[in-house]
Motif scaffolding. Structure first.
Motif, PDB file in Angstrom:
ATOM      1  N   LEU A 176      -9.732  -4.964  51.324  1.00 52.43           N
ATOM      2  CA  LEU A 176      -8.616  -5.894  51.527  1.00 52.43           C
ATOM      3  C   LEU A 176      -9.010  -7.321  51.179  1.00 52.43           C
ATOM      4  O   LEU A 176      -8.236  -8.062  50.566  1.00 52.43           O
ATOM      5  N   ASP A 177     -10.219  -7.710  51.552  1.00 51.52           N
ATOM      6  CA  ASP A 177     -10.708  -9.047  51.199  1.00 51.52           C
ATOM      7  C   ASP A 177     -10.766  -9.221  49.684  1.00 51.52           C
ATOM      8  O   ASP A 177     -10.391 -10.267  49.148  1.00 51.52           O
ATOM      9  N   GLY A 178     -11.246  -8.189  48.995  1.00 52.28           N
ATOM     10  CA  GLY A 178     -11.349  -8.253  47.541  1.00 52.28           C
ATOM     11  C   GLY A 178      -9.995  -8.369  46.876  1.00 52.28           C
ATOM     12  O   GLY A 178      -9.826  -9.125  45.909  1.00 52.28           O
ATOM     13  N   TRP A 179      -9.015  -7.618  47.394  1.00 56.60           N
ATOM     14  CA  TRP A 179      -7.667  -7.698  46.829  1.00 56.60           C
ATOM     15  C   TRP A 179      -7.088  -9.100  46.986  1.00 56.60           C
ATOM     16  O   TRP A 179      -6.521  -9.656  46.034  1.00 56.60           O
ATOM     17  N   ALA A 180      -7.214  -9.667  48.181  1.00 59.60           N
ATOM     18  CA  ALA A 180      -6.658 -11.000  48.433  1.00 59.60           C
ATOM     19  C   ALA A 180      -7.333 -12.050  47.553  1.00 59.60           C
ATOM     20  O   ALA A 180      -6.674 -12.919  46.972  1.00 59.60           O
ATOM     21  N   LYS A 181      -8.632 -11.957  47.435  1.00 57.05           N
ATOM     22  CA  LYS A 181      -9.379 -12.907  46.592  1.00 57.05           C
ATOM     23  C   LYS A 181      -8.940 -12.807  45.143  1.00 57.05           C
ATOM     24  O   LYS A 181      -8.746 -13.822  44.467  1.00 57.05           O
ATOM     25  N   ASP A 182      -8.756 -11.579  44.635  1.00 55.97           N
ATOM     26  CA  ASP A 182      -8.328 -11.384  43.262  1.00 55.97           C
ATOM     27  C   ASP A 182      -6.918 -11.926  43.020  1.00 55.97           C
ATOM     28  O   ASP A 182      -6.623 -12.482  41.956  1.00 55.97           O
ATOM     29  N   MET A 183      -6.037 -11.753  43.993  1.00 50.01           N
ATOM     30  CA  MET A 183      -4.671 -12.271  43.848  1.00 50.01           C
ATOM     31  C   MET A 183      -4.687 -13.778  43.665  1.00 50.01           C
ATOM     32  O   MET A 183      -4.013 -14.324  42.771  1.00 50.01           O
ATOM     33  N   VAL A 184      -5.452 -14.458  44.490  1.00 54.40           N
ATOM     34  CA  VAL A 184      -5.519 -15.916  44.411  1.00 54.40           C
ATOM     35  C   VAL A 184      -6.214 -16.348  43.122  1.00 54.40           C
ATOM     36  O   VAL A 184      -5.780 -17.306  42.474  1.00 54.40           O
ATOM     37  N   SER A 185      -7.266 -15.666  42.742  1.00 49.95           N
ATOM     38  CA  SER A 185      -7.965 -16.002  41.512  1.00 49.95           C
ATOM     39  C   SER A 185      -7.057 -15.829  40.291  1.00 49.95           C
ATOM     40  O   SER A 185      -7.088 -16.629  39.358  1.00 49.95           O
ATOM     41  N   SER A 186      -6.220 -14.791  40.301  1.00 48.80           N
ATOM     42  CA  SER A 186      -5.274 -14.581  39.218  1.00 48.80           C
ATOM     43  C   SER A 186      -4.268 -15.720  39.143  1.00 48.80           C
ATOM     44  O   SER A 186      -3.928 -16.210  38.054  1.00 48.80           O
ATOM     45  N   PHE A 187      -3.782 -16.139  40.288  1.00 46.83           N
ATOM     46  CA  PHE A 187      -2.837 -17.254  40.350  1.00 46.83           C
ATOM     47  C   PHE A 187      -3.464 -18.537  39.813  1.00 46.83           C
ATOM     48  O   PHE A 187      -2.879 -19.262  39.005  1.00 46.83           O
TER      49      PHE A 187
END
Length: 222
Positions: free
Chosen positions: A206-217
């Protein structure tokens, strides 16, 4: 007949030794949470993980000055099991909400509702499973809570845990979808088939998913 039996045996051996699961969520595993899956394409997340995603061509994310995070859903509504109880499912969504807030708040102020200049994030947990290690590491009917175990000559095998998400990103003023993502990940390994899966077993994913979402943005802003 012997040829068919031999072929089946070889196939089974290959599954046991190597597994054949795709890194991507397959189309027959989509939950129905998103409106349009036909636009999804295979891609890599900022961390290098396999994802299916779509970003609206020409979208200018710099117009979004805050973000509204909808509470994550379990979709479709699951039936808890002894292996994956309701407390685990609720803990997963609670932690998903918290880690999304923690990561997005580093990039944008958190809004209390949709509106002009607001990016809306609509996440869902669409599959949770615990599978016997070295057989099929990921086998999910959307949100099917699988608790499979197998006794062998050497005892009880370890189990792999898996979890999948689907998320839509919407314009807070028009309610139009500007991006979608579907992905899965491996949680912590369980010692045996009798061990109950806990929410903490999915925290790293879950931490990895959230980090990736923000990094994509953030990457789209540049």
């Amino acid at each position: 007949m012997k040829t068919k039996v031999l072929a089946a045996s070889l196939c089974l051996t290959t599954l046991i030794l190597h597994g054949c699961a795709s890194k991507y969520v397959e189309a027959d595993q989509y939950s129905g949470f998103l409106k349009d899956y036909s636009i999804l394409k295979e891609d890599k997340s900022p961390s290098g993980a396999a994802v299916m995603r779509w970003i609206k061509p020409g979208v200018d994310v710099r117009r979004y000055t805050s973000v509204y995070l909808e509470p994550s859903q379990l979709y479709p509504k699951p039936q808890p099991t002894e292996k994956i109880p309701q407390s685990t499912l609720q803990g997963i969504t609670n932690y998903y909400d918290q880690t999304l807030k923690n990561h997005f708040s580093q990039a944008l102020p958190l809004a209390t509702s949709p509106g002009p200049g607001v990016l809306v994030v609509r996440p869902a947990i669409t599959a949770v499973s615990a599978q016997t290690k070295s057989l099929r590491p990921y086998e999910v009917i959307p949100i099917a809570l699988v608790a499979a175990g197998i006794s062998t000559a050497t005892g009880i095998r370890d189990q792999d845990t898996s979890i999948a998400t689907e998320a839509a990103f919407l314009d807070g003023e028009t309610n139009q979808v500007v991006a979608e993502v579907v992905r899965k990940g491996a949680g912590a390994e369980l010692d045996n088939s009798s061990q109950v899966m806990l929410a903490k077993d999915a925290k790293a994913v879950l931490d990895g998913w959230a980090k990736d979402m923000v990094s994509s943005f953030q990457a789209l802003k540049k």
